[in-house]
Write a protein that holds these residues in place. Structure first.
Motif, mmCIF file in Angstrom:
data_model
loop_
_atom_site.group_PDB
_atom_site.id
_atom_site.type_symbol
_atom_site.label_atom_id
_atom_site.label_comp_id
_atom_site.label_asym_id
_atom_site.label_seq_id
_atom_site.Cartn_x
_atom_site.Cartn_y
_atom_site.Cartn_z
ATOM 1 N N ALA A 118 31.757 41.623 42.525
ATOM 2 C CA ALA A 118 32.603 42.616 43.188
ATOM 3 C C ALA A 118 34.064 42.174 43.219
ATOM 4 N N GLY A 119 34.379 41.071 42.505
ATOM 5 C CA GLY A 119 35.761 40.616 42.391
ATOM 6 C C GLY A 119 36.238 39.712 43.496
ATOM 7 N N ARG A 120 35.380 39.380 44.472
ATOM 8 C CA ARG A 120 35.801 38.557 45.606
ATOM 9 C C ARG A 120 35.823 37.077 45.230
ATOM 10 N N THR A 121 36.782 36.337 45.783
ATOM 11 C CA THR A 121 36.843 34.900 45.551
ATOM 12 C C THR A 121 35.659 34.227 46.223
ATOM 13 N N ARG A 122 34.901 33.456 45.446
ATOM 14 C CA ARG A 122 33.739 32.774 45.987
ATOM 15 C C ARG A 122 33.900 31.259 45.996
ATOM 16 N N LEU A 123 34.720 30.719 45.127
ATOM 17 C CA LEU A 123 34.902 29.271 45.089
ATOM 18 C C LEU A 123 36.272 28.922 44.535
ATOM 19 N N VAL A 124 36.985 28.086 45.317
ATOM 20 C CA VAL A 124 38.197 27.443 44.827
ATOM 21 C C VAL A 124 37.804 25.993 44.557
ATOM 22 N N SER A 125 37.784 25.590 43.324
ATOM 23 C CA SER A 125 37.214 24.299 42.940
ATOM 24 C C SER A 125 38.032 23.126 43.497
ATOM 25 N N GLU A 126 37.325 22.018 43.785
ATOM 26 C CA GLU A 126 37.931 20.776 44.262
ATOM 27 C C GLU A 126 38.941 21.034 45.398
ATOM 28 N N ARG A 127 38.573 21.908 46.294
ATOM 29 C CA ARG A 127 39.514 22.330 47.333
ATOM 30 C C ARG A 127 39.946 21.185 48.251
ATOM 31 N N GLY A 128 39.014 20.282 48.578
ATOM 32 C CA GLY A 128 39.353 19.231 49.533
ATOM 33 C C GLY A 128 39.713 17.906 48.905
ATOM 34 N N ASP A 129 39.834 17.833 47.587
ATOM 35 C CA ASP A 129 40.170 16.573 46.922
ATOM 36 C C ASP A 129 41.600 16.144 47.244
ATOM 37 N N PRO A 130 41.910 14.864 47.056
ATOM 38 C CA PRO A 130 43.295 14.407 47.257
ATOM 39 C C PRO A 130 44.275 15.208 46.404
ATOM 40 N N PHE A 137 46.586 26.520 53.319
ATOM 41 C CA PHE A 137 46.417 27.265 52.059
ATOM 42 C C PHE A 137 45.903 28.682 52.341
ATOM 43 N N ILE A 138 46.572 29.652 51.755
ATOM 44 C CA ILE A 138 46.156 31.051 51.883
ATOM 45 C C ILE A 138 45.335 31.416 50.649
ATOM 46 N N GLU A 139 44.035 31.521 50.818
ATOM 47 C CA GLU A 139 43.152 31.785 49.682
ATOM 48 C C GLU A 139 43.229 33.254 49.285
ATOM 49 N N PRO A 140 43.487 33.544 48.001
ATOM 50 C CA PRO A 140 43.483 34.947 47.551
ATOM 51 C C PRO A 140 42.125 35.590 47.811
ATOM 52 N N GLU A 141 42.142 36.843 48.225
ATOM 53 C CA GLU A 141 40.891 37.533 48.532
ATOM 54 C C GLU A 141 40.043 37.735 47.290
ATOM 55 N N GLY A 142 40.684 37.908 46.159
ATOM 56 C CA GLY A 142 39.909 38.122 44.938
ATOM 57 C C GLY A 142 40.750 38.732 43.842
ATOM 58 N N LEU A 143 40.084 39.236 42.846
ATOM 59 C CA LEU A 143 40.774 39.830 41.705
ATOM 60 C C LEU A 143 41.458 41.133 42.118
ATOM 61 N N LEU A 144 42.540 41.444 41.414
ATOM 62 C CA LEU A 144 43.244 42.692 41.686
ATOM 63 C C LEU A 144 42.487 43.848 41.057
ATOM 64 N N ARG A 145 42.129 44.809 41.875
ATOM 65 C CA ARG A 145 41.351 45.959 41.420
ATOM 66 C C ARG A 145 42.269 46.974 40.740
ATOM 67 N N VAL A 146 41.805 47.561 39.651
ATOM 68 C CA VAL A 146 42.538 48.654 39.014
ATOM 69 C C VAL A 146 42.592 49.822 39.997
ATOM 70 N N PRO A 147 43.760 50.443 40.188
ATOM 71 C CA PRO A 147 43.904 51.438 41.257
ATOM 72 C C PRO A 147 42.910 52.596 41.232
ATOM 73 N N ARG A 148 42.584 53.118 40.037
ATOM 74 C CA ARG A 148 41.699 54.287 39.989
ATOM 75 C C ARG A 148 40.610 54.099 38.939
ATOM 76 N N LEU A 149 39.399 54.449 39.291
ATOM 77 C CA LEU A 149 38.252 54.473 38.385
ATOM 78 C C LEU A 149 37.430 55.703 38.732
ATOM 79 N N GLU A 150 37.239 56.583 37.760
ATOM 80 C CA GLU A 150 36.447 57.789 37.986
ATOM 81 C C GLU A 150 35.556 58.055 36.779
ATOM 82 N N SER A 151 34.516 58.826 37.008
ATOM 83 C CA SER A 151 33.556 59.159 35.959
ATOM 84 C C SER A 151 33.455 60.668 35.823
#
Length: 435
Positions: A118-130, A137-151
């Motif tokens: 669904a495009g949501r951020t699930r893992l930021v790798s090595e987040r706690g490493d030195p 840190f402000i984690e991005p919510e996820g991928l940018l959704r295309v504004p319109r999708l219709e069928s």
């Protein structure tokens, strides 16, 4: 050196109603014009990106482009299809590069960030490493959704313009063609079951937009194929498409029916079936008789007609295929051809239609090779830029304007091509005002 700054882009198309229609050479060759098209046409219209049957399960995805912007269309675990810009929100790498496939998640190959279906951020790798990400840190919510999708009846379109009119309204009169093609199915649905045939040609994207609805060129560009058909008839497996007849009969067939120029930029040409009775009594007569009973005579005439169409700016339907063209540069275009199956039709019907399309449109066929050769010759000819204009006058004096603002033309009128250029001019004039 580009000439675009010296010329008002809105002056690239000149029309004297009922008399003359001219397009400037630079509309096909100028790199600055091409850049404006990507931003002010492709990013402000509805762009076809796939069919619902190409996403059969969770994780089914397909990559596509809106102009030159990469996107990914994917079905999530709840069964919903979404469209996202195909770019990691960390450092910009493309997430998925295959044309289509199935994944459990979207993982960035650069730094390992993971996004769910669904495009949501699930893992930021090595987040706690030195040297990693701190408490602020402000984690991005996820991928940018295309504004319109219709069928529309399973055909998926996206738009980067959040305020664009609804897809059904945008399609306008062209819905009659789409409906007729899909209503050939006893259950009203089609399915794409194979990968596309892909080719590229040296030339501007608008050459394909013009060509797919050009009834005028067939007897000339495809002259060798016409002679082959006249000699061998249906022994090559025409299956009712480009049916073998004498050259005279083929020409007569192509001067039947009507053409349309839609105000949204779409165009189509429609030729009624030469002998509907032959369909009712033929191999697939039972299917056709059921369609006639279900839809009535008027709708049945549309369902059995041969229609070619283009959805402005970059999608078309012809025979039993969906065609998409993608601008690469001002003089390079990619074309993808997707044969589709008619759901509920006999297997022999779909197999016969596929063989017919392979004969004309496939890699070893006649149609696409003829057309791409012509596109290359047009591109070569356009280098003679001292010739200022291209001429699109054919049929103007007989086109009839409808109450909706569309134009209905005679069979080989260039009405569908003028649809493209009227919409092009309107959108490019708006671009010039904001330049």
């Amino acid at each position: 050196m580009s000439r675009t700054p010296e010329i008002d882009v809105g002056d690239y198309v000149r029309e004297i109603p009922g008399q003359q229609f001219l397009v400037r050479t630079e509309a096909y060759t100028d790199e600055d014009v091409f850049e404006l098209e990507m931003k002010h046409i492709f990013e402000r219209t509805w762009i076809y990106v796939g069919h619902e049957t190409e996403f059969p399960s969770a994780g089914s995805f397909k990559t596509a482009y809106v102009g030159r912007q990469p996107i990914v269309v994917i079905r999530d675990k709840e069964g919903k299809i979404g469209a996202f810009f195909n770019r990691c929100v960390h450092r910009g790498a493309t997430l998925l590069r295959e044309h289509q496939g199935t994944v459990q998640e979207m993982r960035c190959p650069y730094h390992g960030w993971i996004f769910d279906l669904a495009g949501r951020t699930r893992l930021v790798s090595e987040r706690g490493d030195p040297g990693g990400y701190g408490a602020n840190f402000i984690e991005p919510e996820g991928l940018l959704r295309v504004p319109r999708l219709e069928s529309y009846r399973g055909l998926l379109f996206v738009s980067l313009d959040a305020d664009i009119q609804p897809l059904a309204s945008y399609l306008g009169e062209l819905k009659t063609v789409i409906d007729a093609k899909l209503d050939l199915s006893p259950v009203g649905r089609i399915a794409i079951a194979s990968k596309p045939y892909v080719c590229r040609y040296r030339g501007n994207w608008k050459l394909q937009t013009e060509n797919i609805v050009d009834a005028y060129h067939f007897m000339h560009t495809h002259g060798a194929f016409v002679k082959l058909q006249a000699k061998y008839g249906d022994s090559t497996g025409d299956f009712g498409v480009h049916k073998g007849r004498s050259s005279r009969e083929m020409r007569e067939q192509r001067f039947r029916g009507e053409t349309w120029s839609c105000r949204q930029g779409h165009g189509f040409a429609r030729v009624p079936a030469a002998d509907p009775g032959y369909l009712l009594d033929g191999e697939f007569g039972r299917m056709y008789r059921e369609l006639l009973d279900r839809h009535g005579e008027a709708a049945f005439a549309g369902i059995t007609s041969k229609a070619t169409s283009t959805v402005f700016p970059s999608m078309g339907m012809i025979h039993q295929q969906i065609r998409v063209w993608r601008p690469i540069s001002v003089d390079e275009t990619e074309v993808l051809i997707y044969p589709y199956e008619i759901e509920g039709a006999p297997d022999a019907f779909n197999a016969g239609m596929l063989r017919s399309q392979e004969r004309f449109y496939g890699p070893s066929g006649f149609g696409m090779t003829d057309d791409t050769e012509i596109f290359a010759r047009v591109t070569q000819g356009l280098r003679a830029s001292s010739v200022e204009w291209l001429v699109f006058d054919r049929g103007m004096d007989s086109d009839e304007r409808t109450e909706s603002g569309d134009y209905r033309g005679l069979p080989s009128s260039e009405a569908p091509q003028r649809a493209l250029w009227r919409a092009w001019k309107k959108m490019m004039q708006q671009a010039s005002k904001h330049a």
